[in-house]
Design an enzyme around this catalytic site. Structure first.
Site, PDB file in Angstrom:
ATOM      1  N   GLY A  19       0.847  -1.184   0.000  1.00  0.00           N
ATOM      2  CA  GLY A  19       0.000   0.000   0.000  1.00  0.00           C
ATOM      3  C   GLY A  19       0.885   1.237   0.000  1.00  0.00           C
ATOM      4  O   GLY A  19       2.092   1.160  -0.264  1.00  0.00           O
ATOM      5  N   GLY A  20       0.298   2.366   0.336  1.00  0.00           N
ATOM      6  CA  GLY A  20       1.029   3.625   0.277  1.00  0.00           C
ATOM      7  C   GLY A  20       2.307   3.613   1.101  1.00  0.00           C
ATOM      8  O   GLY A  20       3.367   4.025   0.622  1.00  0.00           O
ATOM      9  N   HIS A 251     -15.766   4.661  11.190  1.00  0.00           N
ATOM     10  CA  HIS A 251     -16.054   5.795  10.316  1.00  0.00           C
ATOM     11  C   HIS A 251     -17.554   6.049  10.394  1.00  0.00           C
ATOM     12  O   HIS A 251     -18.338   5.114  10.306  1.00  0.00           O
ATOM     13  CB  HIS A 251     -15.627   5.458   8.885  1.00  0.00           C
ATOM     14  CG  HIS A 251     -15.585   6.650   7.976  1.00  0.00           C
ATOM     15  ND1 HIS A 251     -16.724   7.301   7.575  1.00  0.00           N
ATOM     16  CD2 HIS A 251     -14.549   7.307   7.402  1.00  0.00           C
ATOM     17  CE1 HIS A 251     -16.377   8.313   6.780  1.00  0.00           C
ATOM     18  NE2 HIS A 251     -15.064   8.336   6.662  1.00  0.00           N
ATOM     19  N   THR A 267     -17.305   8.641   1.548  1.00  0.00           N
ATOM     20  CA  THR A 267     -16.233   9.560   1.934  1.00  0.00           C
ATOM     21  C   THR A 267     -16.720  10.745   2.756  1.00  0.00           C
ATOM     22  O   THR A 267     -17.806  11.281   2.551  1.00  0.00           O
ATOM     23  CB  THR A 267     -15.465  10.093   0.701  1.00  0.00           C
ATOM     24  OG1 THR A 267     -14.489  11.036   1.158  1.00  0.00           O
ATOM     25  CG2 THR A 267     -16.373  10.805  -0.282  1.00  0.00           C
ATOM     26  N   ARG A 324     -14.176  12.173  13.649  1.00  0.00           N
ATOM     27  CA  ARG A 324     -14.997  11.008  13.306  1.00  0.00           C
ATOM     28  C   ARG A 324     -15.618  10.306  14.509  1.00  0.00           C
ATOM     29  O   ARG A 324     -16.732   9.816  14.432  1.00  0.00           O
ATOM     30  CB  ARG A 324     -14.148  10.012  12.520  1.00  0.00           C
ATOM     31  CG  ARG A 324     -13.856  10.502  11.132  1.00  0.00           C
ATOM     32  CD  ARG A 324     -12.935   9.566  10.390  1.00  0.00           C
ATOM     33  NE  ARG A 324     -12.789  10.035   9.017  1.00  0.00           N
ATOM     34  CZ  ARG A 324     -11.928   9.531   8.135  1.00  0.00           C
ATOM     35  NH1 ARG A 324     -11.119   8.544   8.511  1.00  0.00           N
ATOM     36  NH2 ARG A 324     -11.868  10.001   6.919  1.00  0.00           N
ATOM     37  N   HIS A 390     -13.260   1.057  10.447  1.00  0.00           N
ATOM     38  CA  HIS A 390     -12.528   1.667   9.339  1.00  0.00           C
ATOM     39  C   HIS A 390     -11.019   1.636   9.516  1.00  0.00           C
ATOM     40  O   HIS A 390     -10.281   1.482   8.547  1.00  0.00           O
ATOM     41  CB  HIS A 390     -13.007   3.115   9.220  1.00  0.00           C
ATOM     42  CG  HIS A 390     -12.422   3.875   8.080  1.00  0.00           C
ATOM     43  ND1 HIS A 390     -12.536   3.442   6.779  1.00  0.00           N
ATOM     44  CD2 HIS A 390     -11.738   5.044   8.031  1.00  0.00           C
ATOM     45  CE1 HIS A 390     -11.934   4.318   5.981  1.00  0.00           C
ATOM     46  NE2 HIS A 390     -11.433   5.279   6.707  1.00  0.00           N
ATOM     47  N   GLU A 415      -0.676   2.269   8.738  1.00  0.00           N
ATOM     48  CA  GLU A 415      -1.690   1.882   9.721  1.00  0.00           C
ATOM     49  C   GLU A 415      -1.158   0.866  10.738  1.00  0.00           C
ATOM     50  O   GLU A 415      -1.601   0.844  11.889  1.00  0.00           O
ATOM     51  CB  GLU A 415      -2.934   1.319   9.014  1.00  0.00           C
ATOM     52  CG  GLU A 415      -4.119   1.114   9.961  1.00  0.00           C
ATOM     53  CD  GLU A 415      -5.425   0.782   9.250  1.00  0.00           C
ATOM     54  OE1 GLU A 415      -5.472   0.847   8.005  1.00  0.00           O
ATOM     55  OE2 GLU A 415      -6.398   0.465   9.951  1.00  0.00           O
ATOM     56  N   LEU A 431      -3.409   9.149   4.591  1.00  0.00           N
ATOM     57  CA  LEU A 431      -2.590   9.164   3.370  1.00  0.00           C
ATOM     58  C   LEU A 431      -1.285   9.922   3.592  1.00  0.00           C
ATOM     59  O   LEU A 431      -0.229   9.512   3.101  1.00  0.00           O
ATOM     60  CB  LEU A 431      -3.392   9.772   2.206  1.00  0.00           C
ATOM     61  CG  LEU A 431      -4.554   8.915   1.691  1.00  0.00           C
ATOM     62  CD1 LEU A 431      -5.267   9.594   0.523  1.00  0.00           C
ATOM     63  CD2 LEU A 431      -4.077   7.531   1.252  1.00  0.00           C
TER      64      LEU A 431
END
Lengths: 637, 252
Positions: A19-20, A251, A267, A324, A390, A415, A431
């Protein structure tokens, strides 16, 4: 019988997860001249990061010039209710802009402002428009950009060595099941190819965990099948520690209908761009849920809230954009008190707030998702939404600057790492976390390698043991009944969802722990049919072991923390307790991951120059008097 | 609301395989991938299927449903009648690994053959300036989730293994177009599209556009404009003369 043939690959750095965070770590390690492998459970470019929609937070100040790293830092600490590792929050706020701009040099195409800079959008908990974005598919843009950067590095290597994979190779659809150590430090990783079922061994002194989260242990989740807590469990079994595991983010806006899509993310950008939450009476209920710690920072009337979108200097932001955890709890309460929507959520209305054309332009994938999966036209009707599991704030305890865990050679980013987000993560900070700490982990691993005088060795008995454990599910128990991994997984998800979910209480968490003990026992007898070639039943058996261990950490830590804060809400201890603020709950286990142990540990006090970025009156809401004794505001009194 | 549906699912490997019949429960609002998962949990635990997000965002669960290339997670059961038998087979253009999983490595090889973004050297971090309307053309192509349904359906390679070597397929021709239209890319990509990636094989039947789950207008917005640029470069007598006189064919 057991095939113990193992293909071997020596590398300088092995990054687990594509992933990122994993891709950014790999880019950095390769740019530091290290031979790097990227190991991914999925195909290259499919990682969970593609699910991130809203944007990437960085205080570039392109839309509101008042933004800077200090404001971002403050927002992040507030969002996490001051439990964050302040050094990580500081590094993150300072470095995020450069990391985003760097993506442009790799070819990323973010949405633009009128003067041609990267556009930034509003999001929950962020004081100014701060999220770099591409419509509502920002995560996809980031993954594709870094995927293509890796290809570009491989092309450079092809020019130099005649081999695309000379310095940087991707191992797609390959799952790591064990980390192997040489005494106390990392020596390698044992894995299997998902397609052939064959085993491979990475011989490497440095491993970066970038495996993401744990959401697949919960029934209603926005997470994909990969999110089985592999990195968390691998770290525990290798002797590393996890922190903050009690903090799980629900979320506020997941789809609630039809049942098969329940949990899929909607989103936060919908609210950032003007969407509002309403209950069954049509009331914009969030005005009734501004908690004391945020009083004065949010609009108190609809008129003021609506004015804020265009004039932020003279209006306070809408409470629809509270952090959130606050919004998720509010929705939960509305539904519980009988003001929910027909399918057990609340309404999210953008249709009456923006022209249809504008909605389709700004939120194309939301439009598409509701149209195709729920027959709802979001330009004409409200969406029905409710909380969905989430993100896990908890993860591997790392050194903020190098991303190193307590195990030499083991690093973690994204994460799977803990600390950065405290008790609750702000949208958009994930991100940016990936690229800031992905890079730092790659760098940390490279520096670690430079400090080694000899490479660690792998003992053959460790490799044999790993191979035997991996094929165990093919041995049907000689007595008693074999267990179906899908059944155990479903029971685990139901139990975590119902008993360690968004609202927790002692008896229920205790029940969950009892259930986990039962499932762990039954999981010893999981068995599968068929062969090793792409066998999902077998894959699930191996993932289950990780999910069970990590779920135990979540439940045990949730039981210990007798207060409510961020992503941890105790019905029996509904208030935030300042004496808990600087306490971390640290999880560890033995090398087989048979059970998890949780102990308290004090958090490092915040550096004074950072503490002074806040008004004393605000700090008093979170800190104890003792902790604030040295604050200049107090000393002056 | 629920009913029993008839499914035929292809099972096998690279040596042999056949359709297997299943009768399976279907509930309101479900998609084909839900049914495959129910089969795994109840009847065929080792049934191989590739999937990730189950939200139409990752492009992993590509297969053919009643002969049409589709994402399993975005195909709702409500598009079929209750009596209809639903047939699920693996992508035809790529070699089977097992059951519904195919070897899509061809696509990753082709991706590697497209020269990467060439950034303007004079611009530092934070100095890029582009107009929204100028980035939008490439942004449309960057919506691509790499499900490879366009590659699977393209007749140039669907039944012509021999063309794979010289043809990169719609996805990667679109990638070339995306870079060509990137406002700050410094490479000239027109000739490469024709000579290296086989743009000339495409005879604009728009099959790729039809199957794109992201509704990208691959043919109209990527492939045809590239063909026009190639044609301009190759056959425009003024351009030809200019090239001869000023040697414009070399890199800008």
């Amino acid at each position: 019988m057991v095939q113990v043939q193992v293909e071997r690959f020596p590398y300088d750095v092995v990054v687990i997860g594509a992933g990122g965070a994993g891709l950014r770590a790999a880019i950095e390690a390769r740019e530091q001249g290290k031979r790097t492998a990227i190991v991914s459970k999925s195909l290259f470019g499919k990682a969970h990061t593609v699910m991130a929609e809203g944007g990437c937070a960085a205080s570039m100040g392109n839309v509101n010039a008042k933004d800077n790293w200090q404001v971002h830092f403050r927002d992040t600490m507030r969002g996490g209710k001051f439990l964050n590792n302040w050094r990580m929050a500081e590094l993150h706020a300072k470095e995020a802009p450069d990391r985003v701009w760097e993506l442009e040099t790799y070819g990323a195409l973010f949405d633009r402002t009128k003067d041609g800079k990267i556009s930034q959008r509003n999001f929950g908990g962020h004081t100014y428009p701060r999220l770099a974005h591409v419509g509502d598919r920002t995560g996809l843009e980031m993954i594709r950009t870094m995927q293509q950067k890796i290809v570009s590095l491989q092309q450079e290597d092809f020019e130099e060595y005649g081999d695309y994979e000379a310095m940087l190779k991707v191992f797609p659809e390959c799952t790591v099941t064990e980390l192997i150590k040489d005494n106390d430090r990392i020596a390698g990783a044992f894995a299997y190819w998902r397609d052939s079922g064959k085993f491979i061994l990475f011989e490497t002194p440095a491993i970066v965990l970038a495996t993401g989260g744990i959401g697949k242990s919960f029934k209603v989740t926005s997470n994909s099948w990969e999110y089985t807590g592999d990195g968390h469990a691998l770290a525990l079994r290798a002797g590393a520690t996890l922190i903050n595991m009690e903090f799980v983010q629900f979320h506020p806006t997941g789809m609630v209908w039809p049942p098969s899509v329940k949990g899929i993310l909607v989103t936060e950008g919908v609210r950032g761009d003007g969407g509002v939450l309403k209950n069954s009476t049509g009331e914009r209920f969030m005005f009734g849920y501004i908690p004391d710690v945020f009083k004065g920072q949010y609009a108190e009337t609809e008129q003021e809230a609506d004015g804020w979108y265009n004039d932020q200097d003279n209006h306070r932001r809408t409470p629809d954009l509270l952090p959130r955890d606050e919004v998720a709890r509010a929705i939960n309460t509305e539904v519980k008190e009988g003001r929910g929507s027909p399918h057990g959520g609340v309404f999210l209305d953008i249709a009456s707030r923006l022209p249809a054309e504008e909605i389709r332009r700004r939120l194309p994938s939301m439009y598409h998702q509701f149209k195709e999966l729920a027959d709802v036209d979001i330009t004409a009707q409200p969406m029905e939404v409710g909380p969905t599991c989430h993100y896990v704030m908890g993860g591997v305890e790392v050194d903020p600057d190098t991303a190193s865990s307590v195990v030499p050679g083991l690093f973690a980013a994204g994460e799977v790492a803990g600390g950065m987000h405290g008790s609750n993560r702000l949208g958009g900070n994930s991100l940016s976390d990936l690229i800031v700490f992905g890079r730092r982990a790659g760098l940390g691993a490279a520096q670690y390698l430079d400090s080694l005088d000899q490479r660690p060795k792998i003992s053959e008995s460790d490799v044999d043991a790993a191979a035997h454990r991996a094929v165990a599910p093919f041995d049907w128990p000689s007595e008693g009944q074999a267990e179906n991994p899908y059944t155990i997984h479903a029971e685990l998800q139901q139990s975590m969802n119902d008993l360690v979910g968004i609202i927790r209480k002692e008896e229920e968490v205790q029940q969950a722990l009892d259930k986990l003990a039962e499932l762990k026992e039954r999981a010893r007898f999981v068995a599968v049919e068929g062969r090793r070639e792409f066998n999902p039943g077998w894959h699930l058996c191996l993932d289950l072991r990780n999910m069970l261990l990590v779920s135990e950490c979540v439940a045990k830590a949730a039981l210990m923390r007798t207060e409510s804060r961020g992503g941890h809400t105790r019905d029996d201890y509904p208030a935030m307790d300042n004496r808990w603020r600087n306490k971390l709950l640290v999880c560890s286990s033995d090398e087989h991951g048979t059970s998890a142990e949780v102990v308290e540990k004090p958090q490092e006090p915040m550096r004074s120059d950072l503490l002074e970025l806040f008004e004393l009156a605000e700090l008093e809401k979170y800190f104890t008097d003792e902790e604030l004794a040295q604050h200049p505001g107090r000393v002056a009194q | 609301m629920s009913y029993k549906a008839n499914f035929k699912i292809w099972r096998g490997d690279d040596t042999s395989g056949e359709l297997h019949d299943f009768i399976v429960e279907v509930n309101e609002g479900e998609v084909v991938l839900d049914i495959i998962h129910r089969l795994q949990a109840t009847q065929a635990p080792d049934l191989a299927v590739r999937w990730n997000c189950k939200a139409g965002k990752c492009g992993s669960c590509s297969a053919e449903i009643n002969g049409k290339p589709r994402l399993l997670c975005m195909t709702r059961m409500s598009v079929f009648t209750e009596e209809e038998t639903v047939t699920v087979t693996p992508l035809r253009t790529f070699p089977v690994v097992r059951d519904l999983v195919t070897d899509v490595s061809y696509n990753y090889q082709k991706a590697r053959e497209v020269p990467s973004f060439a950034p303007p050297k004079e611009l530092g971090l934070g100095e890029y300036r582009m107009k929204q309307q100028d980035v939008e053309r490439s942004q449309e192509f960057r919506k691509c989730i790499e499900c490879f349904l366009c590659q699977n359906t393209c007749h140039v390679i669907r039944d012509h293994e021999e063309n794979k070597e010289n043809f990169s397929g719609p996805r990667f021709l679109m990638r070339v177009a995306e870079l060509e239209m990137h406002p700050l890319d410094t490479e000239d990509r027109v000739r490469e599209a024709q000579d290296e990636h086989g743009l000339g094989y495409c005879n604009i039947t728009k099959c790729c556009t039809e199957v794109c789950p992201e509704h990208i207008k691959i043919t109209d917005n990527a492939l045809i404009p590239m063909k026009e640029r190639v044609a301009d470069r190759k056959y425009d007598p003024i351009v030809w003369l200019g090239n001869q006189l000023f040697r414009r064919g070399s890199k800008r």
